[in-house]
Design an enzyme around this catalytic site. Structure first.
Site, PDB file in Angstrom:
ATOM      1  N   THR A 135      -9.913   5.640  -8.459  1.00  9.23           N
ATOM      2  CA  THR A 135      -9.484   4.081  -8.401  1.00  9.23           C
ATOM      3  C   THR A 135      -9.200   3.560  -7.003  1.00  9.23           C
ATOM      4  O   THR A 135      -8.616   4.439  -5.996  1.00  9.23           O
ATOM      5  CB  THR A 135      -8.177   3.690  -8.930  1.00  9.23           C
ATOM      6  N   ASP A 137      -7.799   1.383  -5.910  1.00 10.40           N
ATOM      7  CA  ASP A 137      -6.319   0.726  -5.769  1.00 10.40           C
ATOM      8  C   ASP A 137      -5.410   1.843  -5.205  1.00 10.40           C
ATOM      9  O   ASP A 137      -4.484   1.470  -4.793  1.00 10.40           O
ATOM     10  CB  ASP A 137      -5.859   0.072  -7.127  1.00 10.40           C
ATOM     11  N   GLY A 180      -6.229  -4.567  -5.250  1.00 10.17           N
ATOM     12  CA  GLY A 180      -4.991  -3.517  -5.549  1.00 10.17           C
ATOM     13  C   GLY A 180      -4.365  -3.560  -6.875  1.00 10.17           C
ATOM     14  O   GLY A 180      -3.368  -2.926  -6.801  1.00 10.17           O
TER      15      GLY A 180
END
Length: 297
Positions: A135, A137, A180
């Site tokens: 990810t 994020d 995010g």
């Protein structure tokens, strides 16, 4: 886009083949890939056979040769009426895995994929579930830094630096909104390695008054030092002001009914996103910060 996924698939396939070649047990090795990930499993798409010859060269490619999809139907639902649909979807995926004779399931993905993998692990006895966090994020608990994160930060930093040049040369107040989900890792890392006046992240929410006071001081300082006043704000996609509820119906902000609903659901869920971040939530936060600042300026 998504650097590393194909390299992980290549590594898993190659390693299992090497292990299988040396194994003395009586079981034949079969490696399946599912096109579009959980989306393929939910729709009972036929498994795609994988071997080292077939994945040769994948490690150098971006994206995912198997394709991807969101696992939203497999996630905990904010709406209690959808809980039964989630259980049916999970049962369908597990039934498909058992039908295909899967003993080990590798799941590559972010927060939503890991939640879905955990749900399958809790329900599917006899199937080992291995989660491989991927990810940008960087929002997976216990994972210090997920692959894909630094690539996202580098691209975001480039955009922030370019916009800083723009707002300084052609004075204005610029706002960059970055991905995010409900974490501020990309925004904070990109901003700390670039030049900006304020970073807004969901973990540390500011009120509109505080944002305005901070930016007004920055603009005034530049004017006092005989510069044309300019400013740059970097904000994560769910960095709503902590007094967001007060501004939902503001005629200055002018949110659509869909945006109001997205903000209300986000705040009612203690500022967390379940599944994919709604576009309406992103645009609502950006409108709140930019339009209220514009009015005060």
């Amino acid at each position: 886009i998504a650097p590393g996924i194909n390299a992980v698939i290549d590594g898993i396939v190659t390693r299992h083949e090497l292990y299988g070649a040396k194994s003395t047990n009586r079981y034949a090795l079969r490696i399946n890939g599912y096109k579009r990930g959980f989306g393929g499993l939910e729709q009972e798409v036929k498994a795609y056979p994988l071997d080292s010859q077939g994945v040769a060269g994948w490690a150098e490619l971006g994206g995912s040769k198997l394709g991807t999809s969101r696992a939203d139907t497999l996630l905990p639902q904010a709406d209690p009426t959808k809980a039964a649909d989630r259980e049916l979807a999970l049962e369908g995926v597990i039934r498909q895995l058992r039908s295909d004779g899967i003993k080990i399931l590798y799941v590559i993905g972010g927060d939503g994929s890991m939640r879905a993998a955990h749900a399958i692990h809790r329900r599917a006895r006899g199937i080992a579930v291995v989660g491989i966090p991927k990810t940008m994020d960087n929002d997976i608990l216990w994972v210090w830094q997920s692959f894909g994160f630094m690539s996202a930060v580098e691209r975001a930093r480039e955009a922030v630096l370019n916009l800083h040049t723009e707002v300084e040369s052609n004075p204005r107040l610029g706002i960059v909104q970055l991905f995010g989900s409900d974490s501020g890792f990309v925004a904070s890392h990109a901003a700390y390695s670039a030049v900006c006046d304020l970073v807004l992240i969901p973990e540390e929410p500011w009120s509109i008054d505080e944002i305005w006071e901070h930016m007004a001081e920055r603009l005034f300082t530049r004017w006092r030092d005989e510069q044309l006043p300019y400013g740059l704000i970097v904000m994560a996609e769910t960095a709503l002001p902590r007094d967001a509820r007060q501004h939902i119906d503001s005629p200055v902000v002018n949110l659509s009914p869909k945006e109001k609903k997205a903000v209300d659901e986000f705040l009612n869920n203690d500022g967390r996103v379940l599944g994919q971040t709604p576009d309406a939530l992103r645009s609502a936060g950006l409108k709140m910060v930019s339009r209220l600042l514009q009015e005060r300026i």
